[in-house]
Design an enzyme around this catalytic site. Sequence first.
Site, PDB file in Angstrom:
ATOM      1  N   SER A 138      33.328  74.565  75.720  1.00 39.46           N
ATOM      2  CA  SER A 138      33.330  73.596  76.820  1.00 39.46           C
ATOM      3  C   SER A 138      32.020  72.833  76.844  1.00 39.46           C
ATOM      4  O   SER A 138      31.008  73.314  76.319  1.00 39.46           O
ATOM      5  CB  SER A 138      33.494  74.316  78.151  1.00 39.46           C
ATOM      6  N   TYR A 151      32.302  80.902  84.906  1.00 39.40           N
ATOM      7  CA  TYR A 151      32.923  80.161  83.797  1.00 39.40           C
ATOM      8  C   TYR A 151      31.863  79.615  82.843  1.00 39.40           C
ATOM      9  O   TYR A 151      31.967  79.760  81.627  1.00 39.40           O
ATOM     10  CB  TYR A 151      33.776  79.025  84.376  1.00 39.40           C
ATOM     11  N   ALA A 153      28.883  80.705  82.356  1.00 47.35           N
ATOM     12  CA  ALA A 153      28.257  81.821  81.625  1.00 47.35           C
ATOM     13  C   ALA A 153      29.122  82.233  80.439  1.00 47.35           C
ATOM     14  O   ALA A 153      28.606  82.541  79.362  1.00 47.35           O
ATOM     15  CB  ALA A 153      28.022  83.005  82.559  1.00 47.35           C
TER      16      ALA A 153
HETATM   17  O1  NJP Z   1      44.234  75.526  79.978  1.00 38.98           O
HETATM   18  P1  NJP Z   1      45.744  75.955  80.297  1.00 38.98           P
HETATM   19  P2  NJP Z   1      43.573  74.568  78.855  1.00 38.98           P
HETATM   20  N1  NJP Z   1      45.726  86.183  76.584  1.00 38.98           N
HETATM   21  O2  NJP Z   1      45.628  76.782  81.515  1.00 38.98           O
HETATM   22  C1  NJP Z   1      46.379  81.189  77.569  1.00 38.98           C
HETATM   23  C2  NJP Z   1      38.981  75.073  77.570  1.00 38.98           C
HETATM   24  N2  NJP Z   1      38.561  73.903  78.340  1.00 38.98           N
HETATM   25  O3  NJP Z   1      44.549  74.141  77.852  1.00 38.98           O
HETATM   26  O4  NJP Z   1      49.383  82.667  80.253  1.00 38.98           O
HETATM   27  C3  NJP Z   1      46.319  85.237  75.851  1.00 38.98           C
HETATM   28  O5  NJP Z   1      46.639  74.757  80.310  1.00 38.98           O
HETATM   29  C4  NJP Z   1      47.505  80.713  78.438  1.00 38.98           C
HETATM   30  O6  NJP Z   1      48.669  81.481  78.151  1.00 38.98           O
HETATM   31  P3  NJP Z   1      49.880  81.658  79.276  1.00 38.98           P
HETATM   32  C5  NJP Z   1      39.349  76.289  78.379  1.00 38.98           C
HETATM   33  O7  NJP Z   1      38.229  77.004  78.822  1.00 38.98           O
HETATM   34  C6  NJP Z   1      39.414  73.260  79.154  1.00 38.98           C
HETATM   35  O8  NJP Z   1      42.785  73.560  79.577  1.00 38.98           O
HETATM   36  O9  NJP Z   1      51.013  82.118  78.429  1.00 38.98           O
HETATM   37  N3  NJP Z   1      46.402  83.957  76.232  1.00 38.98           N
HETATM   38  C7  NJP Z   1      47.612  79.258  78.043  1.00 38.98           C
HETATM   39  O10 NJP Z   1      48.400  79.120  76.880  1.00 38.98           O
HETATM   40  C8  NJP Z   1      40.172  77.062  77.380  1.00 38.98           C
HETATM   41  O11 NJP Z   1      39.359  77.859  76.566  1.00 38.98           O
HETATM   42  C9  NJP Z   1      38.967  72.153  79.902  1.00 38.98           C
HETATM   43  O12 NJP Z   1      50.083  80.304  79.890  1.00 38.98           O
HETATM   44  C10 NJP Z   1      45.870  83.624  77.420  1.00 38.98           C
HETATM   45  C11 NJP Z   1      46.167  78.873  77.721  1.00 38.98           C
HETATM   46  O13 NJP Z   1      45.445  80.118  77.536  1.00 38.98           O
HETATM   47  C12 NJP Z   1      40.837  75.970  76.545  1.00 38.98           C
HETATM   48  O14 NJP Z   1      40.152  74.761  76.850  1.00 38.98           O
HETATM   49  C13 NJP Z   1      37.658  71.745  79.798  1.00 38.98           C
HETATM   50  C14 NJP Z   1      45.243  84.566  78.244  1.00 38.98           C
HETATM   51  C15 NJP Z   1      45.501  78.089  78.834  1.00 38.98           C
HETATM   52  O15 NJP Z   1      46.153  76.880  79.031  1.00 38.98           O
HETATM   53  C16 NJP Z   1      42.311  75.764  76.826  1.00 38.98           C
HETATM   54  O16 NJP Z   1      42.539  75.605  78.217  1.00 38.98           O
HETATM   55  C17 NJP Z   1      36.804  72.428  78.967  1.00 38.98           C
HETATM   56  C18 NJP Z   1      45.186  85.899  77.783  1.00 38.98           C
HETATM   57  N4  NJP Z   1      44.629  86.871  78.507  1.00 38.98           N
HETATM   58  C19 NJP Z   1      37.263  73.498  78.241  1.00 38.98           C
HETATM   59  N5  NJP Z   1      44.822  83.934  79.375  1.00 38.98           N
HETATM   60  C20 NJP Z   1      39.840  71.387  80.822  1.00 38.98           C
HETATM   61  N6  NJP Z   1      41.125  71.638  80.872  1.00 38.98           N
HETATM   62  O17 NJP Z   1      39.328  70.478  81.533  1.00 38.98           O
HETATM   63  C21 NJP Z   1      45.166  82.641  79.254  1.00 38.98           C
HETATM   64  O18 NJP Z   1      35.540  72.017  78.903  1.00 38.98           O
HETATM   65  N7  NJP Z   1      45.802  82.439  78.077  1.00 38.98           N
END
Ligand code: NJP
Length: 237
Positions: A138, A151, A153
């Site tokens: 990020s 977050y 951190a």
């Molecule tokens: O988020 P979201 P993003 N084990 O919520 C999965 C970074 N980022 O696409 O529970 C396995 O639409 C979850 O799975 P499910 C952010 O920090 C974002 O924005 O099945 N999987 C879903 O597929 C992150 O690292 C922004 O829905 C797990 C996915 O993660 C990355 O981008 C800004 C899980 C999350 O989809 C993708 O996030 C930035 C687990 N324990 C960085 N927990 C932003 N959106 O603005 C969750 O700087 N998942």
Amino acid sequence: KTQTAIVTGASRGIGKSIAFKLAEQGMKLAIIGHSDEIHRTAEELRNKGYDHVIAFQLDIAEENQVNAMIQDTIQAYSTIDLLVNNAGVGFFKKVEETSLEEWKQVFDVNVQGVFVASKAVVPHMKNRNSGTIITISSDVGRYTIPNGAAYTATKYAVQGFSGSLAQEVREHGIRVGTINPGMVDTYFNNSEQGTADKEEWLKVDDIANAVVYMASAPKHMLIDEIVIHPLVQNYPI
Ligand code: NJP
């Protein structure tokens, strides 16, 4: 030769777009999600004619589950060329309002998840003297914001982890880099994708295109980091 990729957090948001873009590039996929939505993503990929998709529903912080997934993927495809550590969670609260449980949960997924998945693929990539590990970190892994201590951190931790790992494995032909986006229109932090207030934010495809660029760079080239912001975002440089 056909390349293979593992994409974590591919059930929705950025990870889902990454899965589609890599499939378009002709890659065979293992996609990981926490909810059963991951099977729907696999179905959508197959409906588009991308037949080489294996879906795993697991918790990315659970080492045994992740190790089993890596072994199953190697068994199915023989090789793993690319790991995209994308799964992540986040919430934005003041420190005094953040519970220890919330703190631990965000570290489990964002930091431990990156550690266990990376650790599991490194021996395989070392044996082949080839491989790429890309982590979706990020912009807040590079500078801090208020009300996001937990977050922020985790993303600083991931930057440190990736940098250290990159130096450790470069002599084995393995490239490790991060992509650091600003605000992206996804389901992140309990939001909805495609709402009017996020119209000018980055789109999931913007990040997926960066993954394709990084992963398909010539073998002698390591793109350490890509930082991307929407033009409307005000941030410290
Ligand atoms: O988020 P979201 P993003 N084990 O919520 C999965 C970074 N980022 O696409 O529970 C396995 O639409 C979850 O799975 P499910 C952010 O920090 C974002 O924005 O099945 N999987 C879903 O597929 C992150 O690292 C922004 O829905 C797990 C996915 O993660 C990355 O981008 C800004 C899980 C999350 O989809 C993708 O996030 C930035 C687990 N324990 C960085 N927990 C932003 N959106 O603005 C969750 O700087 N998942």
